[in-house]
Design an enzyme around this catalytic site. Structure first.
Site, short mmCIF file in Angstrom:
data_model
loop_
_atom_site.label_atom_id
_atom_site.label_comp_id
_atom_site.label_asym_id
_atom_site.label_seq_id
_atom_site.Cartn_x
_atom_site.Cartn_y
_atom_site.Cartn_z
N GLY A 50 12.06 -6.68 -3.58
CA GLY A 50 12.47 -5.34 -3.98
C GLY A 50 12.42 -4.41 -2.79
N GLN A 55 12.42 3.32 1.86
CA GLN A 55 11.80 2.38 2.81
C GLN A 55 12.67 2.12 4.03
OE1 GLN A 55 10.65 -0.44 -0.59
NE2 GLN A 55 9.17 -0.91 1.04
N CYS A 109 3.97 -5.26 -0.16
CA CYS A 109 5.02 -4.28 0.11
C CYS A 109 5.54 -4.46 1.52
CB CYS A 109 4.44 -2.87 -0.07
SG CYS A 109 5.63 -1.56 0.22
N LEU A 110 6.85 -4.40 1.68
CA LEU A 110 7.44 -4.55 3.01
C LEU A 110 7.03 -3.42 3.94
CD1 LEU A 110 11.00 -5.77 1.96
CD2 LEU A 110 9.08 -7.15 2.82
N HIS A 151 6.71 -0.64 -9.24
CA HIS A 151 6.38 -0.53 -7.81
C HIS A 151 7.48 0.23 -7.07
CE1 HIS A 151 4.78 -2.38 -3.94
NE2 HIS A 151 6.00 -2.01 -3.57
N GLU A 152 8.74 -0.12 -7.33
CA GLU A 152 9.85 0.52 -6.62
C GLU A 152 10.06 1.96 -7.08
OE1 GLU A 152 10.82 -0.83 -3.97
OE2 GLU A 152 10.05 -2.83 -4.36
N HIS A 155 7.78 4.11 -5.24
CA HIS A 155 8.31 4.47 -3.92
C HIS A 155 9.20 5.71 -4.00
CE1 HIS A 155 7.01 1.57 -0.96
NE2 HIS A 155 7.34 0.55 -1.74
#
Length: 187
Positions: A50, A55, A109-110, A151-152, A155
């Site tokens: 995701g 990001q 997380c990236l 989660h997204e 963000h």
């Protein structure tokens, strides 16, 4: 399509962007679809499941996700090689309802490289979003799909998964990320 740089929490300028509350998308245009294509390519390259637009430095409410075939039932594919692509696109996603029942899930997380920790989130949610064609979609999610969506969306609201952790665990995450990023630069 292009691979974009993923912002990380160890860089103060990146962190300031990651903490931004994103703005709604006015219309699903070719520009929005091109951004989503870049995001998808960036996510696959990372690799991740995701990615929110913030990001990659774009503060519009856009998310891409790919849990592979079968990811929506909460089961992760057994291996990356076994996954069949199933890209999903979410524009202006919002959670309409969340269950009182929660479930733990180890998240990563990236933007917080190589750090994973357990987060408690609602086990089921109902969400609404615009798809790639600008059509409104409402659906329920559970398992890995629900975790990933929450989660997204976090963000998009300037919240990182480590914000759900105790201060001690957050500090540990930041220390780990700084070490990882130093090692990457040295390599």
């Amino acid at each position: 399509m292009a691979i974009r740089r993923i912002l990380t929490v160890n860089n103060p300028a990146d962190l300031a962007v990651l903490k931004t509350v994103c703005t709604p998308v006015e219309a699903v245009t070719d520009d929005v679809r091109a951004l989503m294509d870049d995001m998808l390519e960036t996510m696959y390259d990372a690799p991740g499941i995701g990615l929110a637009a913030v990001q990659v430095g774009d503060t519009r409410r856009i998310v891409v996700m790919d849990l592979g075939d079968g990811g929506e039932d909460g089961e992760a594919p057994e291996s990356e090689d076994a996954r069949k692509p199933n890209p999903r696109f979410f524009i202006n996603p919002e959670i309409l309802w969340a269950s009182e029942e929660t479930a733990p899930y180890e998240e990563g997380c990236l933007s917080i490289p190589e750090y994973f920790d357990e987060v408690q989130r609602p086990a089921r949610i109902r969400l609404r979003y615009l798809n790639r064609d600008g059509e409104t979609v409402e659906e329920e999610a559970e398992g890995l799909y629900a975790v990933c969506v929450q989660h997204e969306i976090d963000h998009l609201n300037g919240v990182l998964f480590i914000d759900h952790l105790s201060r001690l665990r957050r500090d540990r995450a930041m220390t780990r990320v700084k070490k990882v990023m130093r090692e990457r630069v040295a390599a």
